[in-house]
Scaffold this motif. Structure first.
Motif, PDB file in Angstrom:
ATOM      1  N   GLY A  77     -11.791   4.454   2.079  1.00  0.00           N
ATOM      2  CA  GLY A  77     -11.480   3.942   0.748  1.00  0.00           C
ATOM      3  C   GLY A  77     -10.290   4.633   0.102  1.00  0.00           C
ATOM      4  O   GLY A  77      -9.986   4.369  -1.064  1.00  0.00           O
ATOM      5  N   LEU A  78      -9.595   5.506   0.840  1.00  0.00           N
ATOM      6  CA  LEU A  78      -8.428   6.208   0.318  1.00  0.00           C
ATOM      7  C   LEU A  78      -7.150   5.432   0.676  1.00  0.00           C
ATOM      8  O   LEU A  78      -7.136   4.619   1.606  1.00  0.00           O
ATOM      9  CB  LEU A  78      -8.367   7.626   0.873  1.00  0.00           C
ATOM     10  CG  LEU A  78      -9.564   8.520   0.516  1.00  0.00           C
ATOM     11  CD1 LEU A  78      -9.430   9.881   1.182  1.00  0.00           C
ATOM     12  CD2 LEU A  78      -9.705   8.673  -0.994  1.00  0.00           C
ATOM     13  N   ALA A  79      -6.082   5.712  -0.069  1.00  0.00           N
ATOM     14  CA  ALA A  79      -4.831   4.972   0.070  1.00  0.00           C
ATOM     15  C   ALA A  79      -3.844   5.721   0.951  1.00  0.00           C
ATOM     16  O   ALA A  79      -3.791   6.962   0.931  1.00  0.00           O
ATOM     17  CB  ALA A  79      -4.212   4.729  -1.301  1.00  0.00           C
ATOM     18  N   LEU A  80      -3.052   4.964   1.692  1.00  0.00           N
ATOM     19  CA  LEU A  80      -1.941   5.580   2.425  1.00  0.00           C
ATOM     20  C   LEU A  80      -0.892   6.075   1.448  1.00  0.00           C
ATOM     21  O   LEU A  80      -0.606   5.429   0.430  1.00  0.00           O
ATOM     22  CB  LEU A  80      -1.296   4.572   3.376  1.00  0.00           C
ATOM     23  CG  LEU A  80      -2.127   4.099   4.571  1.00  0.00           C
ATOM     24  CD1 LEU A  80      -1.276   3.205   5.464  1.00  0.00           C
ATOM     25  CD2 LEU A  80      -2.666   5.274   5.367  1.00  0.00           C
ATOM     26  N   GLY A  81      -0.286   7.213   1.759  1.00  0.00           N
ATOM     27  CA  GLY A  81       0.787   7.756   0.941  1.00  0.00           C
ATOM     28  C   GLY A  81       1.623   8.722   1.752  1.00  0.00           C
ATOM     29  O   GLY A  81       1.206   9.180   2.817  1.00  0.00           O
ATOM     30  N   ILE A  82       2.809   9.007   1.259  1.00  0.00           N
ATOM     31  CA  ILE A  82       3.678   9.983   1.905  1.00  0.00           C
ATOM     32  C   ILE A  82       3.324  11.366   1.365  1.00  0.00           C
ATOM     33  O   ILE A  82       3.238  11.574   0.152  1.00  0.00           O
ATOM     34  CB  ILE A  82       5.156   9.673   1.661  1.00  0.00           C
ATOM     35  CG1 ILE A  82       5.486   8.268   2.178  1.00  0.00           C
ATOM     36  CG2 ILE A  82       6.048  10.715   2.334  1.00  0.00           C
ATOM     37  CD1 ILE A  82       5.240   8.049   3.658  1.00  0.00           C
ATOM     38  N   GLU A  83       3.111  12.294   2.259  1.00  0.00           N
ATOM     39  CA  GLU A  83       2.627  13.621   1.889  1.00  0.00           C
ATOM     40  C   GLU A  83       3.533  14.278   0.847  1.00  0.00           C
ATOM     41  O   GLU A  83       4.743  14.360   1.018  1.00  0.00           O
ATOM     42  CB  GLU A  83       2.545  14.508   3.136  1.00  0.00           C
ATOM     43  CG  GLU A  83       1.850  15.838   2.900  1.00  0.00           C
ATOM     44  CD  GLU A  83       1.613  16.589   4.194  1.00  0.00           C
ATOM     45  OE1 GLU A  83       0.635  17.348   4.272  1.00  0.00           O
ATOM     46  OE2 GLU A  83       2.416  16.419   5.140  1.00  0.00           O
ATOM     47  N   THR A  99      -3.456   6.754  -6.777  1.00  0.00           N
ATOM     48  CA  THR A  99      -2.960   7.100  -8.115  1.00  0.00           C
ATOM     49  C   THR A  99      -2.005   6.048  -8.665  1.00  0.00           C
ATOM     50  O   THR A  99      -1.634   6.109  -9.838  1.00  0.00           O
ATOM     51  CB  THR A  99      -2.212   8.443  -8.073  1.00  0.00           C
ATOM     52  OG1 THR A  99      -1.037   8.302  -7.248  1.00  0.00           O
ATOM     53  CG2 THR A  99      -3.096   9.553  -7.528  1.00  0.00           C
ATOM     54  N   GLY A 100      -1.586   5.116  -7.820  1.00  0.00           N
ATOM     55  CA  GLY A 100      -0.584   4.136  -8.236  1.00  0.00           C
ATOM     56  C   GLY A 100       0.836   4.626  -8.094  1.00  0.00           C
ATOM     57  O   GLY A 100       1.784   3.928  -8.473  1.00  0.00           O
ATOM     58  N   ALA A 101       1.029   5.834  -7.545  1.00  0.00           N
ATOM     59  CA  ALA A 101       2.376   6.384  -7.368  1.00  0.00           C
ATOM     60  C   ALA A 101       3.173   5.510  -6.413  1.00  0.00           C
ATOM     61  O   ALA A 101       2.623   4.864  -5.508  1.00  0.00           O
ATOM     62  CB  ALA A 101       2.294   7.805  -6.815  1.00  0.00           C
ATOM     63  N   THR A 102       4.495   5.495  -6.590  1.00  0.00           N
ATOM     64  CA  THR A 102       5.342   4.680  -5.718  1.00  0.00           C
ATOM     65  C   THR A 102       5.342   5.195  -4.275  1.00  0.00           C
ATOM     66  O   THR A 102       5.655   4.445  -3.358  1.00  0.00           O
ATOM     67  CB  THR A 102       6.787   4.621  -6.242  1.00  0.00           C
ATOM     68  OG1 THR A 102       7.272   5.951  -6.445  1.00  0.00           O
ATOM     69  CG2 THR A 102       6.844   3.851  -7.554  1.00  0.00           C
ATOM     70  N   ALA A 120       8.429   2.484   2.463  1.00  0.00           N
ATOM     71  CA  ALA A 120       7.864   3.198   1.315  1.00  0.00           C
ATOM     72  C   ALA A 120       8.732   2.952   0.088  1.00  0.00           C
ATOM     73  O   ALA A 120       9.957   3.036   0.151  1.00  0.00           O
ATOM     74  CB  ALA A 120       7.782   4.692   1.613  1.00  0.00           C
ATOM     75  N   ARG A 121       8.083   2.661  -1.031  1.00  0.00           N
ATOM     76  CA  ARG A 121       8.822   2.255  -2.221  1.00  0.00           C
ATOM     77  C   ARG A 121       9.639   3.401  -2.820  1.00  0.00           C
ATOM     78  O   ARG A 121      10.761   3.201  -3.285  1.00  0.00           O
ATOM     79  CB  ARG A 121       7.850   1.713  -3.270  1.00  0.00           C
ATOM     80  CG  ARG A 121       8.542   1.101  -4.475  1.00  0.00           C
ATOM     81  CD  ARG A 121       7.562   0.357  -5.351  1.00  0.00           C
ATOM     82  NE  ARG A 121       8.256  -0.508  -6.294  1.00  0.00           N
ATOM     83  CZ  ARG A 121       7.680  -1.428  -7.040  1.00  0.00           C
ATOM     84  NH1 ARG A 121       6.380  -1.610  -6.965  1.00  0.00           N
ATOM     85  NH2 ARG A 121       8.379  -2.173  -7.866  1.00  0.00           N
ATOM     86  N   LEU A 201      -4.837  -4.625   2.126  1.00  0.00           N
ATOM     87  CA  LEU A 201      -3.582  -4.702   1.388  1.00  0.00           C
ATOM     88  C   LEU A 201      -3.864  -5.264   0.001  1.00  0.00           C
ATOM     89  O   LEU A 201      -4.389  -6.374  -0.128  1.00  0.00           O
ATOM     90  CB  LEU A 201      -2.577  -5.605   2.112  1.00  0.00           C
ATOM     91  CG  LEU A 201      -2.238  -5.250   3.567  1.00  0.00           C
ATOM     92  CD1 LEU A 201      -1.150  -6.176   4.091  1.00  0.00           C
ATOM     93  CD2 LEU A 201      -1.811  -3.807   3.685  1.00  0.00           C
ATOM     94  N   THR A 202      -3.479  -4.517  -1.015  1.00  0.00           N
ATOM     95  CA  THR A 202      -3.656  -4.952  -2.395  1.00  0.00           C
ATOM     96  C   THR A 202      -2.301  -5.030  -3.069  1.00  0.00           C
ATOM     97  O   THR A 202      -1.624  -4.002  -3.223  1.00  0.00           O
ATOM     98  CB  THR A 202      -4.547  -3.973  -3.172  1.00  0.00           C
ATOM     99  OG1 THR A 202      -5.800  -3.823  -2.484  1.00  0.00           O
ATOM    100  CG2 THR A 202      -4.807  -4.479  -4.588  1.00  0.00           C
ATOM    101  N   PRO A 203      -1.837  -6.228  -3.466  1.00  0.00           N
ATOM    102  CA  PRO A 203      -0.507  -6.334  -4.101  1.00  0.00           C
ATOM    103  C   PRO A 203      -0.457  -5.540  -5.399  1.00  0.00           C
ATOM    104  O   PRO A 203      -1.404  -5.545  -6.186  1.00  0.00           O
ATOM    105  CB  PRO A 203      -0.362  -7.834  -4.374  1.00  0.00           C
ATOM    106  CG  PRO A 203      -1.326  -8.491  -3.445  1.00  0.00           C
ATOM    107  CD  PRO A 203      -2.478  -7.540  -3.316  1.00  0.00           C
ATOM    108  N   VAL A 204       0.641  -4.840  -5.598  1.00  0.00           N
ATOM    109  CA  VAL A 204       0.828  -4.103  -6.850  1.00  0.00           C
ATOM    110  C   VAL A 204       1.942  -4.709  -7.677  1.00  0.00           C
ATOM    111  O   VAL A 204       2.296  -4.198  -8.722  1.00  0.00           O
ATOM    112  CB  VAL A 204       1.125  -2.602  -6.585  1.00  0.00           C
ATOM    113  CG1 VAL A 204      -0.069  -1.937  -5.966  1.00  0.00           C
ATOM    114  CG2 VAL A 204       2.361  -2.420  -5.715  1.00  0.00           C
TER     115      VAL A 204
END
Length: 529
Positions: A77-83, A99-102, A120-121, A201-204
């Motif tokens: 249930g956790l999101a992918l992100g860049i460390e 967290t909604g971070a880019t 990555a955005r 995938l959840t569109p933001v």
């Protein structure tokens, strides 16, 4: 730790990983076959209903290129992100509390043949199997978009989730060791279909600062089309300007022929933050020319006549440029790409993609002055040419931006006394080909003029307002001398606007921009105002 204990731990770790897609232990061959046979009847009984459900779910979960998504693990249930939210190349992909971070937002860029690059955005870098390591457990990191197969992923829908398979390694994006802890690394592993390889995938959504959806020169791309600036001022020494007219509130850019004394003669850049009225020089795309140019074409002091094109599916700006020497047919068109035009944005930088097309003494064409047009079928074409046997067009492979296999140049226009600088746009039922004719670059003695013809196809034939084929010297003059200027040409088109350089009676040249008007017969009108 002893070697024996290390080997024991490794065996245990491998044993934990060796489960089937249904979560069954990877038992011996005979036992496994009995289990699989026992399940076969149940699987067959559910096939029809499952197929219906999967088709429905897949249609609902279709990936939209250009849309930003949060990617969530089915297991944790956790999101992918860049460390660390790092924008550096080599920063690893991990799972994090959303967290909604880019740095936790990604979009899918079509790489062709069913594969995507995942960008990555916050950094504009793409997910990469690090160091081309094909092994299970290899690091997944962000890296400059180089188009490699280790940066391409096939998305396979399974209900409301996707699995992502790397083109290079044929292994799936994998939450390593089935961890449910924030900060756990993301890797690749043999496809199992287990929950740690499934991603929602959840569109933001997108923001008004995102790039436009297409690079075609139509007004429909902006909610409010850009309009002609009331006046232009500032840094206006732009020869052969390639215009990018921003939507409301966005900056405008002009790319132009380089100055040998600046940035190694590479393409110059200008920006306006007030709708094209005031322009500031923001340097050059590079500090030196790519090595292949100086190795292949002798005497190139500066790069000429650029073209700027945006492809939303790739998330990339394509900058085409010319390398030649004055009066020579030994020329080349090159290509560079960048995810953004803003030199201050994360991920900015022009990656040279090398030569696109070259010409040699004796060819019917001269490979300079590129222009990109996309037809109604989505096929990309490059118009180009200067003097010799005039303007030609070449079918491109996309998204490479290079010539399509077997493509050969098609002649569109010729003119005694010289013709060059093709720019093409689609309006209504017609493609309009603008060219520059007569003498450029002679200061106050320049006689440059802008002409136009139209056709129902980007490959012609193009005829002028009098019905004369442009291959036979046709072309309706729409702008030449005006005001204090003796000549105008080197034009580009974007969002209903045309930009060009004009030579004054004092011998200098300057950037000008105007709105294209249209008469009742569907022909463009320019007046230099």
């Amino acid at each position: 730790m002893t070697t024996e204990s290390t080997e024991t731990d490794d065996r245990a770790r491998r044993k934990r990983r060796r489960t089937t897609a249904l979560g069954l232990p990877a038992t011996g061959g005979r036992t496994r076959r009995r289990i699989i046979a026992a399940l076969a009847v149940l699987v067959a009984a559910l096939t029809t209903a499952a197929t219906f459900m999967l088709v429905t779910a897949n249609a609902q979960a279709a990936i939209t290129t250009g849309t930003w998504y949060t990617v969530t693990s089915r297991l944790s249930g956790l999101a992918l992100g860049i460390e660390g939210g790092s924008s550096a190349t080599g920063a690893q992909l991990v799972q994090q509390t959303a967290t909604g971070a880019t740095s936790q937002q990604f979009r899918f860029i079509d790489a062709g043949n069913g594969y995507y690059r995942i960008q990555a955005r916050h950094s504009n870098l793409v997910l990469d199997v690090y160091d081309w390591n094909a092994a299970n457990g290899a690091t997944i990191a962000q890296w400059t978009d180089l188009g490699g197969t280790n940066q391409q992923w096939r998305a396979t829908a399974t209900g409301d989730y996707y699995t992502f398979t790397n083109r290079f390694s044929a292994r799936n994006l994998d939450l390593w060791e089935h961890s449910t802890s924030p900060g756990a690394r993301i890797s690749q592993y043999d496809p199992t279909g287990a929950d740690n390889q499934q991603w929602r995938l959840t569109p933001v959504g997108s923001t008004p600062t995102d790039p436009p959806t297409t690079g075609n020169p139509s007004q429909g791309e902006c909610a409010t089309p850009p309009s002609q600036p009331g006046s232009v001022g500032g840094s206006l020494g732009a020869h052969d300007p390639a215009l990018w007219a921003g939507c409301s509130g966005q900056p405008w850019y002009v790319f132009a022929t380089g100055d040998a004394s600046q940035g190694g003669g590479t393409i110059s850049m200008r920006r306006s933050t007030n709708g094209g009225q005031t322009w500031q020089s923001i340097g050059t795309i590079w500090n030196s020319k790519p090595a292949w140019i100086t190795q292949q074409i002798s005497g190139v002091s500066n790069l000429w006549a650029p073209e700027i094109h945006y492809d939303a599916a790739q998330g990339l700006y394509y900058l085409y440029y010319s390398a030649s020497t004055f009066g020579s047919q030994r020329s080349a068109i090159g290509l560079a790409t960048s995810p953004t035009l803003d030199p201050n944005a994360a991920g900015y930088g022009w990656t040279d993609r090398g030569a696109v097309f070259q010409s040699y003494t004796g060819n019917a064409y001269n490979a300079i002055d590129p222009n990109i047009i996309v037809d109604d079928a989505g096929t990309h074409w490059m118009a180009f040419g200067s003097w010799w046997q005039g303007i030609h067009i070449l079918k491109l492979d996309w998204p490479s931006g290079k010539p399509a296999a077997g493509a050969t140049p098609i002649r569109l226009a010729t003119k005694s006394g010289g013709i060059e600088a093709p720019s093409m746009m689609k309006r209504g039922d017609y493609y309009y080909l603008f060219t520059s004719i007569d003498t450029c670059c002679a200061g106050a003695n320049s006689t440059y003029k802008i002409t136009v013809g139209r056709s129902s196809s980007p490959t012609g034939p193009f005829v002028d307002a009098s019905g004369v084929d442009m291959r036979n010297g046709g072309g309706t003059v729409v702008l030449g001398a005006y005001g204090n200027n003796v000549a105008a040409g080197g034009q580009s088109l974007h969002r209903g606007l045309i930009s060009y350089h004009a030579y004054g009676s004092n011998g200098g040249f300057t950037l000008d921009i105007e709105q294209i008007e249209w008469n009742s017969a569907g022909w463009p009108i320019l007046n230099g105002s």
